[in-house]
Design an enzyme around this catalytic site. Structure first.
Site, PDB file in Angstrom:
ATOM      1  N   TRP A  57       0.835  -1.220   0.000  1.00  0.00           N
ATOM      2  CA  TRP A  57       0.000   0.000   0.000  1.00  0.00           C
ATOM      3  C   TRP A  57       0.860   1.256   0.000  1.00  0.00           C
ATOM      4  CZ3 TRP A  57      -2.036   2.905   4.737  1.00  0.00           C
ATOM      5  CH2 TRP A  57      -1.134   2.824   5.801  1.00  0.00           C
ATOM      6  N   ASP A  58       2.132   1.097   0.327  1.00  0.00           N
ATOM      7  CA  ASP A  58       3.077   2.211   0.300  1.00  0.00           C
ATOM      8  C   ASP A  58       2.951   2.978  -1.026  1.00  0.00           C
ATOM      9  OD1 ASP A  58       3.869   0.043   1.964  1.00  0.00           O
ATOM     10  OD2 ASP A  58       5.893   0.837   2.141  1.00  0.00           O
TER      11      ASP A  58
ATOM     12  N   GLU B 261       0.767  -2.298  12.560  1.00  0.00           N
ATOM     13  CA  GLU B 261       0.990  -3.750  12.533  1.00  0.00           C
ATOM     14  C   GLU B 261       1.467  -4.321  13.869  1.00  0.00           C
ATOM     15  OE1 GLU B 261       3.650  -3.808   9.265  1.00  0.00           O
ATOM     16  OE2 GLU B 261       2.039  -3.828   7.772  1.00  0.00           O
TER      17      GLU B 261
ATOM     18  N   LYS C 266       2.545   1.181  15.981  1.00  0.00           N
ATOM     19  CA  LYS C 266       3.701   1.269  15.090  1.00  0.00           C
ATOM     20  C   LYS C 266       3.607   2.494  14.183  1.00  0.00           C
ATOM     21  CE  LYS C 266       5.821  -1.656  11.518  1.00  0.00           C
ATOM     22  NZ  LYS C 266       5.756  -2.992  10.910  1.00  0.00           N
ATOM     23  N   GLN C 267       2.405   2.757  13.719  1.00  0.00           N
ATOM     24  CA  GLN C 267       2.185   3.968  12.920  1.00  0.00           C
ATOM     25  C   GLN C 267       0.776   4.473  13.198  1.00  0.00           C
ATOM     26  OE1 GLN C 267       2.922   3.080   8.837  1.00  0.00           O
ATOM     27  NE2 GLN C 267       2.061   1.053   8.967  1.00  0.00           N
TER      28      GLN C 267
END
Ligand code: IFM
Length: 719
Positions: free
Chosen positions: A328-329, A470, A581-582
C-alpha cells in the site's frame, strides 16, 4: 551557500558501505543500480534491478532479480589492482548530482607498492534512452609504466545468495561485446551489450577475454606522470519483456550512443524536464531542501515512465529489501506525488493494478469472497506473494507466521482511494471510464461480501484484520479498515451513478460484467448504513475493539531507547499494549479529512501521538504525523516529525537503509510539504493553500497539475 542539488561525502567508511550503496543509487525508471564501486569492494552488495524482472524463490514466492552486473571496471597499476581496501586513499570524494543523475567519485590512491594515480569515475543511467548507461573513467598517473583496464559484463550475480540467471550465450559483433542470460523459472531473457573505448591516451594492447558469463575487454595503456588517460564504457540492457530479439536490440542501443557528451546532454535535458515538473523549493532550510530533492529523485528514478505492467516496490529499485514487492506504500504514500506532478506515471502505476484485477478476483475467490481483493504484497502476476512464514532471527529453530497476506485487507480500499484521487485531480475521465471505475466497483464488491453481520449488536463488522498499525494483529473492527471499506462502497455507488449519466454504455457493460444487480447494490447500501464505526462521544476513535483496555505504557519514560517497542517487548508483548507502530487512526483522518471536524482531529491527534512509536516504528508514520500536526496547528511538532522523514534514509534513522530506500517515507515527505506545510487542498471548485511554514522557512514553492493545467504555489514569509 552549498549546492543544494548534491549528495556528497569526503570519506569512505566501510561500515556504512551498504547504506551508501543505497543512497548513491541511480536509475531511470526502467532500471536502477546501487552505488557499489565499479572496481568492487569486499562484501559489497552490488545490485541492478530492472522493473518487472521477477523470478521464483522458495518461501517468498518471487523476487526482483539482481540483473547481470554492468559496472565492472577494474584498474591495475602495473600488477597492483586498484581497490579502496588496499594501499592508501589520499583523497576520496563522492557526489550524486540530483539535477542530472550523474554519480562522480574521485580517488587519489597510492598502491601498496607506492604507485600513485588520481582516478575519477563518472556514471549515469540515461533518461533519454532507458536502455543505456555510461561510465567514464579518467586516470592521471603519477608514475611511469603501464595501466591495465578491464571492463566486463558479469552474469554471475545473485540475489542474496540465489543465482537466478542461466547463461545462454555471449560474443562480439565488431567492437561490441554482448552477454545473453535467462531467469531460471520465469524464463525472462536479458541481453546486455558493451562498448569500451579509449578517449585519451594510447593503448598498447587490446584484447577480448571470452570468459564464460563474464565477457571482458582488456586494454593496457602507457602511463606517464601527469598525462591523463580516459576510457568510456557504454552499456545497454534489454529484456524479453521489451522485445523477443534481445541481443540485437541491446547491440543496437549501445551502438547508437554517439559519445559521452552527446549522451550526457540528452540525459540532462531529460532531467531538466523532470525537475521543471517536480522540484520543490524550500528557502531557509538547506538540510530539508537537499533531502527533499534527494527523496523526489529516488522516486523519479524508480518511476515507470514507459511501462504500465509494473509499479514501484516498497524499496524502489534500490535494494534487496522486500524483494521488490509492492505494498500500500505505493498508492497511499508515493502515488500522490506522481498524480500531482507526473500524471502519466501515476496512470502507469494504476494500470498495473488494473491489469492485475483478474488476479485480485482470484485472490478474493480463494478466500471465499466476491469482487477484487488486492494482495498485501504484489509482484509480477498480482497474486498474493506475502511470505507465510519467515525465520525467527532470535531463535533459529522456529519460524514466525506472517499474517499480513491473510488479513491486512485495507489495501483494496487504499487502491480504490488512490484511483479516485487520480481521477479527481487529473480529470482523466477517459481513463476512469475505461479502467478506474472498474477498480472502485470491484473492490466495493469485495467489501460488501467480506462484511459480517453481528446479530447481537445489529451492525456489520470486519473481524480478524490487521490495520496500518501492525503491532496489533487479529483485531476486530479496525477503524481504518471499516471506514475505508465504507468509503469504498459509498464511492462505488457514486461512480456508478456518474457512469450512468456520463458513459451509459460502459455503465451497462460493468453492471453486467460485475453483476451489479439491484439486490447487490441494496446490500451495499445496507452495509454502508450499518457498518460499525467505533467512536466515542468526544470524537475519539478506538483503533479497534478493545484497544482502550490494553496496557497503557508511558513511551516517554522508556527514552532514551534505540529500538522499536516491538523489538523491546516482543511481538506478543507489544500486542498487549496501546503502543502503535504507525498512526493508524490519524492516517484515516488524513485520507478522509473532509468527513471529520477540527475537534475530532484534535482529540485523536492528542490521544494517539504519545502512543506512537515515532522514531523506531514504521517509517511510514512520521510524514503523516507531520501533516496532522499542521492540521491541529502545531508547526513545531510538525517539523519534528518531518525531520524524521527527512533523515530516514540519508541518516539511516532505522539502521536498515542498506536494504533500499524507504519509498513510502520519500513519497510521504513530498506530501508533508505540499499538504502539510503548504496546506494544499483540492475541492470540486478548485484548490487553495493554507500554509503553516516552519518558522525558519522563508519560502516554499512548487508546481502541480490540476485538471491538466499547470499551477504554481509560491509562499513567501514576510520579513
Ligand atoms: O507497508 C509497510 C507497512 O505499513 C509497515 N511495514 C513495512 C511495509 C512495507 O514498507
Amino acid at each position: 551557500m552549498s549546492d543544494l542539488w548534491q549528495i556528497s561525502e569526503d570519506t569512505f567508511d566501510p561500515q556504512s558501505q551498504h547504506h551508501k550503496e543505497t543512497i548513491f543509487t541511480i536509475g531511470n525508471g526502467y532500471l536502477a543500480t546501487r552505488g557499489a564501486f565499479e572496481e568492487g569492494y569486499p562484501d559489497d552488495r552490488r545490485g541492478t534491478f530492472v522493473h518487472g524482472v521477477f523470478d521464483d524463490v522458495p518461501i517468498i514466492f518471487t523476487e526482483l532479480v539482481n540483473a547481470p552486473d554492468w559496472l565492472p571496471f577494474i584498474i591495475s597499476l602495473e600488477d597492483e589492482r586498484f581497490s579502496l581496501d588496499t594501499g592508501t586513499v589520499e583523497k576520496f570524494h563522492r557526489s550524486l548530482d540530483l539535477r542530472t543523475g550523474v554519480l562522480t567519485r574521485i580517488v587519489h590512491w597510492k598502491s601498496p607498492g607506492g604507485r600513485r594515480a588520481e582516478i575519477t569515475f563518472e556514471r549515469f543511467i540515461s533518461l533519454a534512452d532507458q536502455h543505456t548507461m555510461l561510465i567514464r573513467c579518467q586516470v592521471v598517473p603519477k608514475f611511469d609504466g603501464e595501466i591495465e583496464f578491464r571492463a566486463s559484463l558479469n552474469g554471475n550475480t545473485d540475489t542474496e545468495s540465489i543465482a537466478h540467471w542461466h547463461w545462454i550465450g555471449q560474443g562480439t559483433r565488431e567492437e561490441t561485446i554482448y552477454l545473453h542470460n535467462r531467469t531460471r523459472s520465469t524464463r525472462i531473457e536479458l541481453a546486455s551489450a558493451m562498448r569500451f573505448l579509449v578517449v585519451a591516451g594510447k593503448p598498447l594492447f587490446d584484447n577480448f577475454c571470452n570468459v564464460e558469463n563474464t565477457p571482458t575487454r582488456v586494454i593496457v595503456m602507457n602511463a606517464h606522470p601527469g598525462e591523463p588517460i580516459a576510457l568510456e564504457k557504454y552499456v545497454s540492457i534489454v529484456t524479453s519483456r521489451d522485445t523477443p530479439a534481445v541481443v540485437n536490440s541491446a547491440i543496437e542501443h549501445v551502438n547508437n550512443i554517439a559519445d559521452w557528451h552527446t549522451a550526457l546532454d540528452l540525459n540532462t535535458q531529460g532531467w531538466a524536464q523532470e525537475w521543471a515538473r517536480s522540484d520543490v523549493v524550500i528557502e531557509g532550510d538547506e538540510e530539508s531542501q537537499t533531502a527533499l530533492r534527494f527523496n523526489i529523485f529516488q522516486l523519479l528514478i524508480a518511476a515507470p515512465r514507459h511501462d504500465d505492467r509494473v509499479s514501484i516496490g516498497a524499496k524502489t529499485l534500490s535494494g534487496f529489501g522486500y524483494r521488490g514487492h509492492i505494498f500500500w506504500d505505493t498508492e497511499i504514500f508515493m502515488l500522490p506525488m506522481f498524480t500531482y506532478t507526473n500524471p502519466h506515471i501515476a496512470r502507469n502505476m494504476l494500470n498495473y493494478r488494473y491489469r492485475n484485477l483478474t488476479a485480485a478476483r482470484q485472490n478474493a475467490l480463494l478466500k471465499g469472497f466476491e469482487g477484487a481483493r488486492f494482495p498485501w504484497e504484489s509482484a509480477d502476476t498480482g497474486e498474493e506473494v506475502t511470505p507465510t512464514w519467515v525465520p525467527n532471527q532470535n531463535d533459529r529453530t522456529s519460524l514466525i507466521r506472517i499474517w499480513t497476506g491473510d488479513i491486512q485487507i485495507h489495501i483494496s480500499a487504499d487502491i480504490a482511494y488512490a484511483t479516485y484521487q487520480y481521477w479527481k485531480v487529473t480529470g482523466d475521465d477517459d481513463w476512469f471510464v475505461e479502467k478506474g471505475a472498474e477498480i472502485i466497483l470491484d473492490t466495493a464488491k469485495f467489501w460488501a461480501s467480506r462484511a459480517e453481520w453481528n446479530t447481537e449488536a445489529g451492525y456489520y463488522e470486519y473481524n480478524n484484520v490487521i490495520g496500518p498499525d501492525e503491532y496489533h494483529e487479529h483485531v476486530d473492527n479496525n477503524a481504518f479498515t471499516n471506514r475505508m471499506a465504507q468509503w469504498n462502497m459509498q464511492t462505488a455507488l457514486e461512480v456508478l451513478d456518474w457512469l450512468k449519466s456520463h458513459a451509459p454504455a460502459r455503465a451497462i457493460e460493468l453492471i453486467n460484467q460485475l453483476d451489479l444487480s439491484a439486490e447487490r447494490l441494496a446490500r451495499w447500501r445496507h452495509v454502508i448504513a450499518n457498518i460499525y464505526l467505533p467512536a466515542q462521544q468526544s470524537g475519539l476513535i478506538e483503533q479497534f475493539d478493545g484497544y482502550f483496555n490494553l496496557k497503557d505504557i508511558d513511551l516517554a519514560a522508556m527514552e532514551p531507547r534505540h529500538k522499536s517497542i516491538q523489538s523491546i517487548l516482543g511481538i506478543e508483548g507489544a500486542n498487549q499494549t496501546q503502543v502503535i507502530k504507525q498512526p493508524d487512526v490519524l492516517i484515516l483522518l488524513y485520507l478522509l479529512g473532509e468527513h471529520y471536524s477540527a475537534e475530532d482531529i484534535k482529540v485523536n491527534y492528542d490521544y494517539y501521538t504519545p502512543h506512537t512509536d515515532h522514531t523506531y516504528g514504521s517509517s511510514l508514520g512520521p510524514s503523516i504525523q507531520s501533516i496532522m500536526a499542521c492540521r491541529v496547528g502545531k508547526p513545531n511538532d510538525a517539523y519534528e516529525h518531518f525531520i524524521r522523514a527527512v533523515r530516514a534514509d540519508l541518516q539511516d534513522m532505522r539502521g536498515n537503509a542498506r536494504d533500499g530506500i524507504h519509498a513510502a517515507s520519500a513519497g510521504g515527505l513530498w506530501q508533508a510539504v505540499v499538504f502539510g506545510f503548504a496546506g494544499l487542498h483540492i475541492t470540486p471548485e478548485g484548490w487553495s493553500a493554507n500554509p503553516s511554514l516552519p518558522t525558519h522557512w522563508k519560502r516554499l514553492k512548487f508546481h502541480f497539475l490540476h485538471q491538466g493545467e499547470l499551477q504554481e504555489v509560491d509562499i513567501k514569509r514576510d520579513e
